[in-house]
Enzyme design. Structure first.
Site, PDB file in Angstrom:
ATOM      1  N   GLU A  28      34.491  53.878   4.061  1.00 13.53           N
ATOM      2  CA  GLU A  28      34.257  52.466   4.366  1.00 13.53           C
ATOM      3  C   GLU A  28      34.353  51.624   3.090  1.00 13.53           C
ATOM      4  OE1 GLU A  28      30.425  50.778   4.566  1.00 13.53           O
ATOM      5  OE2 GLU A  28      29.439  52.733   4.659  1.00 13.53           O
ATOM      6  N   SER A 143      22.592  47.985  15.298  1.00 13.13           N
ATOM      7  CA  SER A 143      23.904  48.066  14.673  1.00 13.13           C
ATOM      8  C   SER A 143      24.979  48.473  15.676  1.00 13.13           C
ATOM      9  CB  SER A 143      23.871  49.085  13.526  1.00 13.13           C
ATOM     10  OG  SER A 143      25.181  49.303  13.027  1.00 13.13           O
ATOM     11  N   LYS A 162      19.848  54.333   7.162  1.00 14.30           N
ATOM     12  CA  LYS A 162      19.133  53.684   6.065  1.00 14.30           C
ATOM     13  C   LYS A 162      17.648  53.597   6.390  1.00 14.30           C
ATOM     14  CE  LYS A 162      23.196  51.091   4.597  1.00 14.30           C
ATOM     15  NZ  LYS A 162      24.132  51.619   5.612  1.00 14.30           N
TER      16      LYS A 162
END
Length: 313
Positions: A28, A143, A162
């Site tokens: 990414e 998300s 995270k």
């Protein structure tokens, strides 16, 4: 696949690797533009690509340059994503706008997985997956990485989600979305900066070849009813993790600061990561770089194992 045209621009090295059954690992670009501080971000981006190469695979860092989705970046493009102030953060829903407006954009996990799949890449390395945010029952903040994984057959190697997120809620959502989670040499889900989030995993493997076999079997047996990816959780070593007490203190302070400043939506993650970097004196950056490199190396080995095992499907 095309090198240029109306769709993707795929780097010639990536095309050659795919055509010759050389393993390829997607990477990414939001970690470059929004996840790591300058000037470290460009150096680290190059180091991550080199880690993939050292493990016998070809890196394919994905981003949007002048509106063109690029699978594999030239070095000047990598520098642009790292240093330009005009790089926007792009999820899947933003790709069309970025193309129409000819923007420079860094792709999230979801957007990276989507573009990688279009290029016939099926292994992706990142730092931490996005997930369900704290207080999501009030904000509905979740998300798009999760729903993307539920629809894209992509093997994603990460260090968990995270630690700023709601970990148990994220694991519940992954189960509901039929996304298997495999621990690599761990029976507990990692917590990004921490080796252990405190939540047990149902499945664990000790070798990349075993992980590849499980992923291939999932894709074969779940399809066509389910076409989901698989998450490979690769924890940072305990001796290299952020000090847990420091982590918890900084996390609480960061969440309080974000709330007071009205930070919300897609701005939350970069805000909190920058807070961690600043308040830990760079310790979080050290851990972040280490875990991403470890994930890139493992992803390369899994990609190679998938190629070796794929004819047996």
């Amino acid at each position: 696949m095309t090198v240029d045209g109306e769709g993707l621009r795929i780097h010639p090295e990536v095309i050659e690797a795919l055509e010759s059954d050389t393993p390829v690992v997607a990477l990414e670009s939001t970690i470059i533009s929004h996840g790591l501080p300058r000037p470290d971000n460009l150096r680290v981006a190059r180091e991550i690509e080199q880690t993939v190469r050292d493990a016998g695979a070809v890196p394919a860092t994905i981003a949007v340059v002048d509106g063109k989705p690029c699978v594999g970046l030239y070095d000047e493009e990598l520098r642009l994503i790292a240093e330009s102030d005009d790089v926007v953060k792009l999820g899947v829903r933003d790709l069309g706008v970025a193309a129409a407006k000819k923007l420079h954009g860094a792709t999230t996990v979801a957007a990276t997985a989507s573009l990688a799949a279009q290029a016939d890449i099926d292994v992706f390395a990142t730092g931490g997956l996005g997930g369900v945010h704290r207080h999501a029952r009030d904000t509905w903040d979740e998300s798009a990485d999760l729903t993307a994984l539920s629809r894209i057959p992509m093997a994603v190697v990460c260090a968990g989600v995270k630690s700023i997120l709601d970990v148990p809620a994220t694991l519940e959502r992954l189960e509901t979305l039929n996304v298997p989670v495999y621990g690599y040499r761990t029976t507990t889900f990692p917590g990004f900066y921490l080796a252990d989030s405190g939540h047990a995993l149902e499945w664990s493997f000790d070798f990349a070849e075993e992980v590849a076999d499980a992923i291939l079997a999932h894709w074969q047996l779940a399809w066509p009813a389910v076409s989901s990816g698989a998450l490979v959780a690769n924890p940072i070593p305990v001796e290299e993790q952020l000090d847990p007490a420091l982590h918890d203190r900084i996390l609480n302070d960061a969440l309080t600061a974000a709330e007071k400043q009205g930070v919300a939506g897609k701005d939350v993650t970069p805000f909190l990561l920058e807070y961690f970097h600043r308040e830990t004196g760079g310790e979080s950056l050290r851990a972040n770089v280490l875990l991403v490199k470890r994930n890139a190396e493992l992803a390369a080995r899994i990609a190679a194992a998938i190629i070796d095992a794929a004819p047996a499907r």
